[in-house]
Scaffold this active site. Sequence first.
Site, PDB file in Angstrom:
ATOM      1  N   ALA A  65       0.871  -1.169   0.000  1.00 39.01           N
ATOM      2  CA  ALA A  65       0.000   0.000   0.000  1.00 39.01           C
ATOM      3  C   ALA A  65       0.914   1.227   0.000  1.00 39.01           C
ATOM      4  O   ALA A  65       2.055   1.156   0.463  1.00 39.01           O
ATOM      5  CB  ALA A  65      -0.866  -0.013   1.248  1.00 39.01           C
ATOM      6  N   GLY A 110       0.400  -4.661   1.456  1.00 42.37           N
ATOM      7  CA  GLY A 110      -0.812  -4.767   0.638  1.00 42.37           C
ATOM      8  C   GLY A 110      -0.579  -5.518  -0.662  1.00 42.37           C
ATOM      9  O   GLY A 110      -1.517  -6.089  -1.229  1.00 42.37           O
ATOM     10  N   GLU A 113      -0.913  -9.003   0.187  1.00 43.20           N
ATOM     11  CA  GLU A 113      -2.334  -9.304   0.442  1.00 43.20           C
ATOM     12  C   GLU A 113      -3.128  -9.485  -0.852  1.00 43.20           C
ATOM     13  O   GLU A 113      -4.044 -10.304  -0.913  1.00 43.20           O
ATOM     14  CB  GLU A 113      -2.943  -8.210   1.326  1.00 43.20           C
ATOM     15  N   GLU A 133       4.052  -4.951   7.550  1.00 43.69           N
ATOM     16  CA  GLU A 133       3.373  -3.798   8.156  1.00 43.69           C
ATOM     17  C   GLU A 133       3.877  -3.467   9.562  1.00 43.69           C
ATOM     18  O   GLU A 133       3.876  -2.307   9.974  1.00 43.69           O
ATOM     19  CB  GLU A 133       1.855  -4.046   8.205  1.00 43.69           C
TER      20      GLU A 133
HETATM   21  N1  COA Z   1       4.631   3.088  -0.862  1.00 46.98           N
HETATM   22  C1  COA Z   1       5.015   4.225  -1.452  1.00 46.98           C
HETATM   23  N2  COA Z   1       6.172   4.349  -2.150  1.00 46.98           N
HETATM   24  C2  COA Z   1       6.942   3.237  -2.241  1.00 46.98           C
HETATM   25  C3  COA Z   1       6.611   2.040  -1.635  1.00 46.98           C
HETATM   26  C4  COA Z   1       5.387   1.978  -0.905  1.00 46.98           C
HETATM   27  N3  COA Z   1       4.953   0.846  -0.348  1.00 46.98           N
HETATM   28  N4  COA Z   1       7.589   1.131  -1.874  1.00 46.98           N
HETATM   29  C5  COA Z   1       8.507   1.776  -2.624  1.00 46.98           C
HETATM   30  N5  COA Z   1       8.116   3.060  -2.848  1.00 46.98           N
HETATM   31  C6  COA Z   1       8.827   4.101  -3.591  1.00 46.98           C
HETATM   32  C7  COA Z   1       9.991   4.637  -2.792  1.00 46.98           C
HETATM   33  O1  COA Z   1       9.569   5.616  -1.884  1.00 46.98           O
HETATM   34  C8  COA Z   1      10.844   5.216  -3.901  1.00 46.98           C
HETATM   35  O2  COA Z   1      10.320   6.466  -4.293  1.00 46.98           O
HETATM   36  P1  COA Z   1      11.323   7.690  -4.618  1.00 46.98           P
HETATM   37  O3  COA Z   1      12.158   7.196  -5.785  1.00 46.98           O
HETATM   38  O4  COA Z   1      10.384   8.796  -4.975  1.00 46.98           O
HETATM   39  O5  COA Z   1      12.127   7.917  -3.390  1.00 46.98           O
HETATM   40  C9  COA Z   1      10.612   4.221  -5.042  1.00 46.98           C
HETATM   41  O6  COA Z   1       9.411   3.543  -4.758  1.00 46.98           O
HETATM   42  C10 COA Z   1      11.717   3.208  -5.146  1.00 46.98           C
HETATM   43  O7  COA Z   1      11.875   2.600  -3.875  1.00 46.98           O
HETATM   44  P2  COA Z   1      13.294   2.433  -3.166  1.00 46.98           P
HETATM   45  O8  COA Z   1      13.048   2.170  -1.720  1.00 46.98           O
HETATM   46  O9  COA Z   1      14.176   3.571  -3.519  1.00 46.98           O
HETATM   47  O10 COA Z   1      13.817   1.135  -3.935  1.00 46.98           O
HETATM   48  P3  COA Z   1      14.763   0.002  -3.364  1.00 46.98           P
HETATM   49  O11 COA Z   1      15.022  -0.889  -4.526  1.00 46.98           O
HETATM   50  O12 COA Z   1      15.898   0.551  -2.602  1.00 46.98           O
HETATM   51  O13 COA Z   1      13.862  -0.792  -2.283  1.00 46.98           O
HETATM   52  C11 COA Z   1      11.877  -1.914  -1.480  1.00 46.98           C
HETATM   53  C12 COA Z   1      12.679  -1.451  -2.719  1.00 46.98           C
HETATM   54  C13 COA Z   1      10.557  -2.500  -2.022  1.00 46.98           C
HETATM   55  C14 COA Z   1      12.666  -2.983  -0.750  1.00 46.98           C
HETATM   56  C15 COA Z   1      11.589  -0.712  -0.556  1.00 46.98           C
HETATM   57  O14 COA Z   1      11.094   0.345  -1.345  1.00 46.98           O
HETATM   58  C16 COA Z   1      10.596  -0.998   0.511  1.00 46.98           C
HETATM   59  O15 COA Z   1      10.936  -1.616   1.507  1.00 46.98           O
HETATM   60  N6  COA Z   1       9.338  -0.509   0.337  1.00 46.98           N
HETATM   61  C17 COA Z   1       8.343  -0.574   1.356  1.00 46.98           C
HETATM   62  C18 COA Z   1       7.740  -1.931   1.419  1.00 46.98           C
HETATM   63  C19 COA Z   1       6.672  -2.008   2.466  1.00 46.98           C
HETATM   64  O16 COA Z   1       6.904  -1.915   3.652  1.00 46.98           O
HETATM   65  N7  COA Z   1       5.440  -2.212   1.999  1.00 46.98           N
HETATM   66  C20 COA Z   1       4.332  -2.415   2.863  1.00 46.98           C
HETATM   67  C21 COA Z   1       3.388  -1.291   2.801  1.00 46.98           C
HETATM   68  S1  COA Z   1       1.831  -1.751   3.509  1.00 46.98           S
END
Ligand code: COA
Length: 257
Positions: A65, A110, A113, A133
């Site tokens: 999400a 999400g 999910e 989460e």
């Molecule tokens: N919501 C909003 N934006 C997200 C996102 C999320 N769940 N997951 C990634 N993004 C965005 C990042 O903010 C970043 O944006 P930016 O370039 O404007 O800064 C872009 O996507 C790339 O992500 P980044 O973290 O730079 O890539 P990465 O390859 O280093 O890491 C992940 C990838 C998926 C490991 C990491 O982004 C992450 O842990 N995301 C969150 C996952 C999460 O907790 N999801 C559960 C939400 S309920």
Amino acid sequence: MSWETVQLDWNDAVATVTVDRPDALNALNEPTLEAMAEAIAEAEAKEARALVLTGAGDSAFIAGADIAHMQDLSVAEAQSWGDLGHAVADALESFPAPTIAAVNGYAFGGGCEMALACDLRVASESAVIGNTEIDLGIIPGWGATQRLPRLVGAETARRMIFLGERLDAESAAEAGLFGEVVPDEELEDVVDELASRIAAKPSVAMRTAKQSLNYSHEAPRSAALEYEKRAFASLFGTHDQREGMTAFVEDREPEFE
Ligand code: COA
């Protein structure tokens, strides 16, 4: 058909819904969830015989999400946000035909999910999945506390949700989250073939099988067995039942509707 961040494509009777928000690794914001709901409804209206859910690009299925959106939600806003995510997950779960998540990369929160709400999950070797989460100070809010334990068992689900574990594809498959893990470059073909095989089966029986399997989660065992008995009987007299059995007796290939 396409929306700003969602596409709906067809390959014969197989519908593919692709989430496409490259700047956020396909994270789900409100317009994306609304577009997914519309795409799934469109696929249902056009009587898709299988539906595939996937993410655009090479690195993410759905990274979760949208955290930036959730950051400042009030309790009331979070309630509506939860309702919207649940509605999309429910639409996948209750979609009349089987649904397949083609998990082609990150599937967190999400995103995990949405994969859980599908009937089957096929992953690429580089996929990573988890209900993360807890590390955001929240819990899964789109169904994982109910759907995850059913797939992986209570102990593994608790570990995943309590620790926010991120499982690589092989570990997730061992836990029962993925039915199959394939090389990245083969995922699309493997899922296309699986979806086409499902789409070629008798559609009324397929829908009935899905309903019966789903009902087993909703009802006490005795009611679910009764439901199965009636659902089984309801298929007798259908074109596909007569054709399937006559073809067997006549030793020829069946021609299903
Ligand atoms: N919501 C909003 N934006 C997200 C996102 C999320 N769940 N997951 C990634 N993004 C965005 C990042 O903010 C970043 O944006 P930016 O370039 O404007 O800064 C872009 O996507 C790339 O992500 P980044 O973290 O730079 O890539 P990465 O390859 O280093 O890491 C992940 C990838 C998926 C490991 C990491 O982004 C992450 O842990 N995301 C969150 C996952 C999460 O907790 N999801 C559960 C939400 S309920």
